[in-house]
Write a protein that holds these residues in place. Structure first.
Motif, PDB file in Angstrom:
ATOM      1  N   GLU A 149       0.834  -1.206   0.000  1.00 29.11           N
ATOM      2  CA  GLU A 149       0.000   0.000   0.000  1.00 29.11           C
ATOM      3  C   GLU A 149       0.867   1.254   0.000  1.00 29.11           C
ATOM      4  O   GLU A 149       0.584   2.223  -0.730  1.00 29.11           O
ATOM      5  N   LEU A 150       1.923   1.250   0.801  1.00 25.05           N
ATOM      6  CA  LEU A 150       2.816   2.413   0.855  1.00 25.05           C
ATOM      7  C   LEU A 150       3.577   2.582  -0.458  1.00 25.05           C
ATOM      8  O   LEU A 150       3.829   3.705  -0.903  1.00 25.05           O
ATOM      9  N   LYS A 151       3.936   1.478  -1.084  1.00 26.18           N
ATOM     10  CA  LYS A 151       4.609   1.546  -2.383  1.00 26.18           C
ATOM     11  C   LYS A 151       3.677   2.153  -3.431  1.00 26.18           C
ATOM     12  O   LYS A 151       4.105   2.974  -4.262  1.00 26.18           O
ATOM     13  N   THR A 152       2.405   1.776  -3.386  1.00 27.49           N
ATOM     14  CA  THR A 152       1.418   2.334  -4.309  1.00 27.49           C
ATOM     15  C   THR A 152       1.263   3.839  -4.099  1.00 27.49           C
ATOM     16  O   THR A 152       1.198   4.621  -5.054  1.00 27.49           O
ATOM     17  N   ILE A 153       1.216   4.239  -2.823  1.00 27.15           N
ATOM     18  CA  ILE A 153       1.101   5.667  -2.493  1.00 27.15           C
ATOM     19  C   ILE A 153       2.320   6.434  -2.993  1.00 27.15           C
ATOM     20  O   ILE A 153       2.199   7.510  -3.584  1.00 27.15           O
ATOM     21  N   GLU A 154       3.507   5.876  -2.763  1.00 29.88           N
ATOM     22  CA  GLU A 154       4.740   6.535  -3.184  1.00 29.88           C
ATOM     23  C   GLU A 154       4.786   6.687  -4.702  1.00 29.88           C
ATOM     24  O   GLU A 154       5.163   7.743  -5.225  1.00 29.88           O
ATOM     25  N   ILE A 187      12.242  11.003  -3.174  1.00 35.05           N
ATOM     26  CA  ILE A 187      11.530   9.941  -3.882  1.00 35.05           C
ATOM     27  C   ILE A 187      11.618  10.190  -5.389  1.00 35.05           C
ATOM     28  O   ILE A 187      10.701   9.887  -6.143  1.00 35.05           O
ATOM     29  N   CYS A 188      12.746  10.777  -5.778  1.00 34.06           N
ATOM     30  CA  CYS A 188      12.952  11.137  -7.175  1.00 34.06           C
ATOM     31  C   CYS A 188      12.948   9.882  -8.052  1.00 34.06           C
ATOM     32  O   CYS A 188      13.635   8.909  -7.745  1.00 34.06           O
ATOM     33  N   PRO A 189      12.212   9.885  -9.160  1.00 36.39           N
ATOM     34  CA  PRO A 189      12.136   8.685 -10.015  1.00 36.39           C
ATOM     35  C   PRO A 189      13.427   8.401 -10.774  1.00 36.39           C
ATOM     36  O   PRO A 189      13.647   7.273 -11.214  1.00 36.39           O
ATOM     37  N   ARG A 212      15.955   6.321  -4.220  1.00 38.42           N
ATOM     38  CA  ARG A 212      15.123   6.940  -3.192  1.00 38.42           C
ATOM     39  C   ARG A 212      15.816   6.716  -1.852  1.00 38.42           C
ATOM     40  O   ARG A 212      16.019   5.579  -1.434  1.00 38.42           O
ATOM     41  N   GLU A 213      16.134   7.823  -1.185  1.00 35.28           N
ATOM     42  CA  GLU A 213      16.974   7.669  -0.009  1.00 35.28           C
ATOM     43  C   GLU A 213      16.721   8.769   1.008  1.00 35.28           C
ATOM     44  O   GLU A 213      16.090   9.790   0.722  1.00 35.28           O
ATOM     45  N   LEU A 214      17.274   8.540   2.192  1.00 32.83           N
ATOM     46  CA  LEU A 214      17.199   9.507   3.272  1.00 32.83           C
ATOM     47  C   LEU A 214      18.208  10.619   3.021  1.00 32.83           C
ATOM     48  O   LEU A 214      19.388  10.361   2.790  1.00 32.83           O
TER      49      LEU A 214
END
Length: 223
Positions: free
Chosen positions: A88-93, A164-166, A170-172
């Protein structure tokens, strides 16, 4: 990472408040970072505080020319009522990326610590209290006086900035730990908290300096 002069001056100003930067980390692989569209998320059960925090931080980003969206504007109330799965979180991201977001700022309370301190200042008991009678008379309030101790709470919080750049990993980007001690006014605490975050982000070149309004109308719009 040691704070520089600008950050040190700001921390001295905040030293009389109840908001303190405890620890601060920035990804050493990033000298600077500029968000284009950022999602601001405050994870707390206090809905009013969440809205207040996200709104003030949104205004800070807007005053620097960055599009910012509050999580309370993007998600409905049901979003926080149940746990989310990894999928679900992956879908949101992925949806956020499709909608042009490249950054998420996530702030949350990670613990609350209850503390108790003796209200009176420390004295040299080796010389001041020489007899049992003196010692007992001075401290007998321990048995029955609730004001003998001062009790307060410390809220441990952490604020993390994620890319969360495509087009890249994706990193801290950075993480900062902030303690809120014995909050009395939620409004003032949120204002201090947001000011502290923005100063640190600016110091670390993770947010641009504020754009000064060119007209009185622009100034009123930002405020």
């Amino acid at each position: 990472m040691k704070p520089t002069a600008l950050l040190m001056c700001f921390l001295l100003v905040l030293s009389c408040t109840s908001t303190d930067l405890v620890e601060n980390w920035k990804n050493p692989d990033m000298d600077s970072y500029t968000a284009n569209k950022i999602l601001i998320v405050g994870m707390t059960q206090n809905t009013h505080a969440r809205k207040q925090f996200e709104k003030l931080l949104k205004l800070e980003y807007a005053s620097r020319g960055v599009e910012a969206v509050m999580s309370v504007e993007l998600f409905d109330a049901a979003f926080t009522t149940k746990k989310k799965s990894v999928e679900e979180l992956k879908t949101i991201e992925n949806k956020l990326i499709r909608d042009g977001f490249d950054t998420i700022l996530l702030t949350k309370v990670i613990g609350v610590e209850d503390k108790r301190i003796y209200r009176e200042a420390f004295v040299d008991y080796h010389t001041s209290l020489k007899t049992f009678k003196e010692d007992y008379l001075k401290h007998q309030d321990i048995f029955y006086n609730p004001d003998y101790y001062y009790q307060y709470s410390v809220y441990h919080t952490v604020s993390s900035l994620y890319c969360i750049c495509p087009t890249k990993d994706r990193e801290l980007i950075r993480k900062g730990y902030i303690d809120i001690t014995d909050p009395n006014s939620m409004r003032e605490i949120v204002k201090d908290y947001v000011r502290l975050i923005t100063v640190v982000l600016e110091e670390q070149q993770l947010i641009n300096p504020k754009i000064e309004p060119t007209t009185k109308e622009d100034s009123n719009e930002i405020l």
